[in-house]
Design a protein around this motif. Structure first.
Motif, PDB file in Angstrom:
ATOM      1  N   LEU A  91       0.833  -1.201   0.000  1.00 33.00           N
ATOM      2  CA  LEU A  91       0.000   0.000   0.000  1.00 33.00           C
ATOM      3  C   LEU A  91       0.872   1.257   0.000  1.00 33.00           C
ATOM      4  N   GLU A  92       1.959   1.231   0.748  1.00 33.56           N
ATOM      5  CA  GLU A  92       2.887   2.368   0.728  1.00 33.56           C
ATOM      6  C   GLU A  92       3.414   2.599  -0.674  1.00 33.56           C
ATOM      7  N   SER A  93       3.774   1.530  -1.355  1.00 33.60           N
ATOM      8  CA  SER A  93       4.288   1.648  -2.720  1.00 33.60           C
ATOM      9  C   SER A  93       3.231   2.200  -3.665  1.00 33.60           C
ATOM     10  N   GLN A  94       1.979   1.760  -3.500  1.00 33.35           N
ATOM     11  CA  GLN A  94       0.904   2.263  -4.349  1.00 33.35           C
ATOM     12  C   GLN A  94       0.669   3.751  -4.114  1.00 33.35           C
ATOM     13  N   VAL A  95       0.665   4.167  -2.855  1.00 33.05           N
ATOM     14  CA  VAL A  95       0.472   5.586  -2.534  1.00 33.05           C
ATOM     15  C   VAL A  95       1.625   6.410  -3.095  1.00 33.05           C
ATOM     16  N   LEU A  96       2.839   5.930  -2.917  1.00 36.18           N
ATOM     17  CA  LEU A  96       4.011   6.650  -3.414  1.00 36.18           C
ATOM     18  C   LEU A  96       3.989   6.755  -4.933  1.00 36.18           C
ATOM     19  N   ALA A  97       3.630   5.681  -5.609  1.00 39.95           N
ATOM     20  CA  ALA A  97       3.563   5.710  -7.074  1.00 39.95           C
ATOM     21  C   ALA A  97       2.504   6.703  -7.547  1.00 39.95           C
ATOM     22  N   LEU A  98       1.373   6.745  -6.876  1.00 37.10           N
ATOM     23  CA  LEU A  98       0.313   7.683  -7.244  1.00 37.10           C
ATOM     24  C   LEU A  98       0.754   9.123  -7.001  1.00 37.10           C
ATOM     25  N   LEU A  99       1.450   9.364  -5.903  1.00 34.90           N
ATOM     26  CA  LEU A  99       1.964  10.708  -5.633  1.00 34.90           C
ATOM     27  C   LEU A  99       2.967  11.142  -6.706  1.00 34.90           C
ATOM     28  N   GLN A 100       3.780  10.218  -7.179  1.00 36.79           N
ATOM     29  CA  GLN A 100       4.767  10.550  -8.208  1.00 36.79           C
ATOM     30  C   GLN A 100       4.102  10.892  -9.529  1.00 36.79           C
ATOM     31  N   ARG A 101       2.965  10.267  -9.818  1.00 40.23           N
ATOM     32  CA  ARG A 101       2.252  10.534 -11.066  1.00 40.23           C
ATOM     33  C   ARG A 101       1.402  11.798 -10.989  1.00 40.23           C
ATOM     34  N   ALA A 102       1.104  12.250  -9.786  1.00 37.89           N
ATOM     35  CA  ALA A 102       0.268  13.443  -9.621  1.00 37.89           C
ATOM     36  C   ALA A 102       1.012  14.663 -10.165  1.00 37.89           C
ATOM     37  N   GLU A 103       0.267  15.563 -10.763  1.00 40.27           N
ATOM     38  CA  GLU A 103       0.875  16.749 -11.372  1.00 40.27           C
ATOM     39  C   GLU A 103       1.190  17.835 -10.354  1.00 40.27           C
ATOM     40  N   ALA A 104       0.630  17.736  -9.164  1.00 38.83           N
ATOM     41  CA  ALA A 104       0.825  18.740  -8.125  1.00 38.83           C
ATOM     42  C   ALA A 104       0.664  18.064  -6.772  1.00 38.83           C
ATOM     43  N   PRO A 105       1.068  18.738  -5.699  1.00 39.78           N
ATOM     44  CA  PRO A 105       0.800  18.164  -4.369  1.00 39.78           C
ATOM     45  C   PRO A 105      -0.690  17.846  -4.230  1.00 39.78           C
ATOM     46  N   THR A 106      -0.999  16.729  -3.591  1.00 33.93           N
ATOM     47  CA  THR A 106      -2.374  16.249  -3.546  1.00 33.93           C
ATOM     48  C   THR A 106      -2.845  16.035  -2.116  1.00 33.93           C
ATOM     49  N   THR A 107      -4.147  15.963  -1.967  1.00 39.96           N
ATOM     50  CA  THR A 107      -4.748  15.724  -0.660  1.00 39.96           C
ATOM     51  C   THR A 107      -4.926  14.228  -0.428  1.00 39.96           C
ATOM     52  N   ALA A 108      -5.116  13.874   0.824  1.00 35.50           N
ATOM     53  CA  ALA A 108      -5.392  12.477   1.158  1.00 35.50           C
ATOM     54  C   ALA A 108      -6.708  12.037   0.526  1.00 35.50           C
ATOM     55  N   GLY A 109      -7.670  12.931   0.447  1.00 30.79           N
ATOM     56  CA  GLY A 109      -8.947  12.602  -0.182  1.00 30.79           C
ATOM     57  C   GLY A 109      -8.793  12.268  -1.655  1.00 30.79           C
ATOM     58  N   TRP A 110      -7.961  13.035  -2.362  1.00 33.40           N
ATOM     59  CA  TRP A 110      -7.705  12.763  -3.775  1.00 33.40           C
ATOM     60  C   TRP A 110      -7.052  11.396  -3.929  1.00 33.40           C
ATOM     61  N   LEU A 111      -6.075  11.102  -3.065  1.00 36.47           N
ATOM     62  CA  LEU A 111      -5.396   9.811  -3.118  1.00 36.47           C
ATOM     63  C   LEU A 111      -6.389   8.677  -2.851  1.00 36.47           C
ATOM     64  N   GLN A 112      -7.251   8.861  -1.866  1.00 34.21           N
ATOM     65  CA  GLN A 112      -8.244   7.841  -1.532  1.00 34.21           C
ATOM     66  C   GLN A 112      -9.112   7.529  -2.748  1.00 34.21           C
ATOM     67  N   GLN A 113      -9.524   8.550  -3.472  1.00 29.58           N
ATOM     68  CA  GLN A 113     -10.380   8.349  -4.648  1.00 29.58           C
ATOM     69  C   GLN A 113      -9.657   7.638  -5.785  1.00 29.58           C
ATOM     70  N   HIS A 114      -8.344   7.815  -5.891  1.00 26.93           N
ATOM     71  CA  HIS A 114      -7.594   7.276  -7.021  1.00 26.93           C
ATOM     72  C   HIS A 114      -6.881   5.957  -6.728  1.00 26.93           C
TER      73      HIS A 114
END
Length: 143
Positions: free
Chosen positions: A22-45
């Motif tokens: 799960l840490e790896s999935q969250v980190l990978a999603l953060l790396q693909r995000a175009e800007a700093p993101t919220t926990a809510g955005w991460l939860q949805q994606h």
């Protein structure tokens, strides 16, 4: 959904993630995000039905490891990746090394298990990094 022998509804079982997955999935999603993101955005994606608090817990753990940065945005935070998956693995390795009582034995055991290719790569990386002193933090590899 089925019923158990008592007549209660059973939830379908979801696959349990492996340690660090799960840490790896969250980190990978953060790396693909175009800007700093919220926990809510991460939860949805993220795949699966994760609670908001679970996402915040994972982000907090990654922050404690130095793998993500956070900045205040109102009453909450926005998050951005500070390390890629290789960087996260390196942080884990460093934490294991730092927690050991005999660093020399831990390093010797690690090196003795390397393949010839990995051993040569490690030698090359150490030569490129140059001599280190205890007064200076390790250099990061050049991109």
């Amino acid at each position: 959904m089925g019923e158990d022998t008592d007549g209660a509804q059973q939830r379908p079982r979801t696959r349990r993630r492996g340690q660090g997955e799960l840490e790896s999935q969250v980190l990978a999603l953060l790396q693909r995000a175009e800007a700093p993101t919220t926990a809510g955005w991460l939860q949805q994606h993220l795949d699966g039905d994760l609670a908001y608090t679970t996402v915040v817990t994972i982000l907090s753990r990654l922050h404690a490891k130095g793998a993500v940065h956070r900045n205040r945005a109102g009453r909450s935070y926005v998050w951005l990746a500070a390390a890629d998956e290789a960087g996260l693995a390196a942080l884990r390795m460093r934490r294991v090394l730092d927690s050991g009582t005999n660093r020399d034995a831990v390093l010797a055991s690690f090196v003795s298990t390397l393949s010839p290719h990995d051993e040569q790569l490690l030698r090359t990386l150490l030569n490129e990094a140059g001599p280190q002193s205890d007064d200076h933090p390790p250099r990061t590899p050049k991109d």
